[in-house]
Design a protein around this motif. Structure first.
Motif, PDB file in Angstrom:
ATOM      1  N   MET D   1       0.859  -1.195  -0.165  1.00  7.87           N
ATOM      2  CA  MET D   1       0.164   0.071  -0.054  1.00  7.87           C
ATOM      3  C   MET D   1       0.926   1.391  -0.086  1.00  7.87           C
ATOM      4  O   MET D   1       1.924   1.241   0.573  1.00  7.87           O
ATOM      5  CB  MET D   1      -1.040   0.200   1.232  1.00  7.87           C
ATOM      6  CG  MET D   1      -1.861  -1.165   1.102  1.00  7.87           C
ATOM      7  SD  MET D   1      -2.920  -0.844   2.334  1.00  7.87           S
ATOM      8  CE  MET D   1      -3.741   0.880   2.123  1.00  7.87           C
ATOM      9  N   SER D   2       0.415   2.500  -0.627  1.00  8.68           N
ATOM     10  CA  SER D   2       1.314   3.329  -0.636  1.00  8.68           C
ATOM     11  C   SER D   2       1.295   4.207   0.707  1.00  8.68           C
ATOM     12  O   SER D   2       0.175   4.003   1.402  1.00  8.68           O
ATOM     13  CB  SER D   2       0.529   4.363  -1.897  1.00  8.68           C
ATOM     14  OG  SER D   2       1.240   5.672  -1.853  1.00  8.68           O
ATOM     15  N   SER D   3       2.207   4.971   0.885  1.00  3.72           N
ATOM     16  CA  SER D   3       2.378   5.672   2.256  1.00  3.72           C
ATOM     17  C   SER D   3       1.934   7.135   2.167  1.00  3.72           C
ATOM     18  O   SER D   3       1.745   7.631   2.993  1.00  3.72           O
ATOM     19  CB  SER D   3       3.800   5.486   2.419  1.00  3.72           C
ATOM     20  OG  SER D   3       4.807   6.236   1.619  1.00  3.72           O
ATOM     21  N   THR D   4       1.650   7.400   1.008  1.00  2.13           N
ATOM     22  CA  THR D   4       0.846   8.811   0.827  1.00  2.13           C
ATOM     23  C   THR D   4      -0.086   8.808  -0.142  1.00  2.13           C
ATOM     24  O   THR D   4      -0.307   7.868  -1.136  1.00  2.13           O
ATOM     25  CB  THR D   4       1.862   9.855   0.467  1.00  2.13           C
ATOM     26  OG1 THR D   4       2.493   9.416  -1.040  1.00  2.13           O
ATOM     27  CG2 THR D   4       2.849  10.074   1.396  1.00  2.13           C
ATOM     28  N   PHE D   5      -1.194   9.667  -0.031  1.00  4.93           N
ATOM     29  CA  PHE D   5      -1.887   9.845  -1.182  1.00  4.93           C
ATOM     30  C   PHE D   5      -2.546  11.370  -1.242  1.00  4.93           C
ATOM     31  O   PHE D   5      -2.440  12.165  -0.578  1.00  4.93           O
ATOM     32  CB  PHE D   5      -3.322   8.977  -0.846  1.00  4.93           C
ATOM     33  CG  PHE D   5      -4.068   9.367   0.400  1.00  4.93           C
ATOM     34  CD1 PHE D   5      -5.373  10.114   0.354  1.00  4.93           C
ATOM     35  CD2 PHE D   5      -3.524   8.757   1.803  1.00  4.93           C
ATOM     36  CE1 PHE D   5      -5.785  10.356   1.620  1.00  4.93           C
ATOM     37  CE2 PHE D   5      -4.249   9.190   2.986  1.00  4.93           C
ATOM     38  CZ  PHE D   5      -5.312   9.734   2.692  1.00  4.93           C
TER      39      PHE D   5
END
Lengths: 143, 143, 143, 143
Positions: D1-5
């Motif tokens: 999963m991405s650590s930012t959005f």
């Protein structure tokens, strides 16, 4: 003595005008700010947190406005030992941070404006710029 | 001016990654810690109190994270007179204890990490170790 | 009587394991949650707020965990009149919202897990899923 | 999963626009109001208390805005038993008073507006009038 009296009050329209003038100056300075306006009772009249202003400056801006409205002088020039005692005795509402200015019209304090998120001097500049544009308001000069 | 804008946010996945990296470093140092991660709005995203960490460090770790996210610089280097005033004016949320670091990616502050229970320097080391392992995050060096 | 005694405690490692298991279930349900784990003293051990979980659920998730750890039964089944009195008498820390479960191992309550942001039943499902994966922990079935 | 959005945010310019539109409607109704706008994190973005609005409505207007931003639906339609529990578990921040509306643009909740000092239905009318004038915002109809 009379049991009632008339008092000059700051309207919400006046408070919003101060807010918008402060935003305009802060924008020109490229220094986003939290700006609070309280009435002579230290109750919040108007507030804005500009994009990228510090989140925690919400509380300090409001307390600067309250302190200035209550003490009737700009915040930041109190003797520090006294300031700590007053902060403790007023649940933190009295602050000696720079950036709070009383709103004085016809010699009467009708409220306070508090600005926070910049340096103390930047905060003062924004607050005073709002007062400069407010008809009849006392303005302040700082060294 | 536009009424909306896009902003980079820290995900819970990223927050947990920071937490686990901090735990790993603290474990290697044999110095149990309280570790808090907040988002850019100073709201808590993730927290852990390690075995044998100080109970009261829960509050200080969270406030270090908030202060760093709001001020955008590591905690602990403020002038002490100012720090006391800011603490009082923000209900204790602004702290000048060492151990809070902003989480900065692509030049944007997306949150803060706060570490408490060790010495200030140990706290900083653990927080920075977490940032070192975080893709694109700015890291810090202290004397 | 002895002046000291041994007590079974939940480690931070165990708390993080519960947290991650809860996140996994909530992710599978596509229902983002706030998840809190407290120890037997009702002090926070671990916390995460998932992307898109309700901000205000931070407080309720923590209080659900505290209530379950203190009362030693799942939250939500108290008589409502009593619940209001207990909430008022404990500064809101006792809550009768569904979603708090005691963490019981070998018949001893070692903490509580609280989940908030979904419906009460969803919150319970996530909390129980975390307990199901925790070696030796009592699990719960709800109607 | 991405650590930012990436996430859509409400600007202070947008918040002030909502405030002024709400003041305009309240003025037309001759019903002075307290009006608060919070961002998606439930932090205050803008506030005004109109002349003759109820002083104590400051707090309720802010909490209505927070509740709507967090729950993503208009306030006032919660089951009352649940509402009391949520209020107690969130330090009074969750309110079931009418007058809080989520600010939803492109399907994303970017904040909440809360109006207080009139009847619940008047409060809702003022809040919705502000949303009607906000580009792309979802509006609400009440019976």
């Amino acid at each position: 003595m009379s049991s009632t009296f008339q008092q000059l009050k700051l309207s919400h329209s006046g408070a919003l005008q101060l807010l918008l003038a402060a935003v305009e100056r802060a924008t020109a300075m490229r220094k986003p700010q939290c700006i609070a306006v309280v009435d002579d009772s230290c109750n919040l009249l108007a507030f804005v947190r500009m994009d990228d202003a510090k989140i925690l400056a919400e509380g300090s801006a409001i307390r600067k406005a309250k302190t200035a409205a209550s003490s009737r002088v700009p915040t930041g020039d109190m003797e520090d030992g006294l300031a700590v005692k007053l902060a403790a005795a007023t649940e933190g509402n009295t602050t000696n941070l720079k950036g709070g200015l009383p709103i004085i019209v016809d010699g009467q304090v009708i409220g306070g404006i508090g600005v926070g998120s910049g340096t103390g001097d930047e905060d003062r500049e924004v607050g005073n710029a709002a007062l400069v544009g407010f008809a009849g308001a006392q303005t302040f000069q700082f060294d």
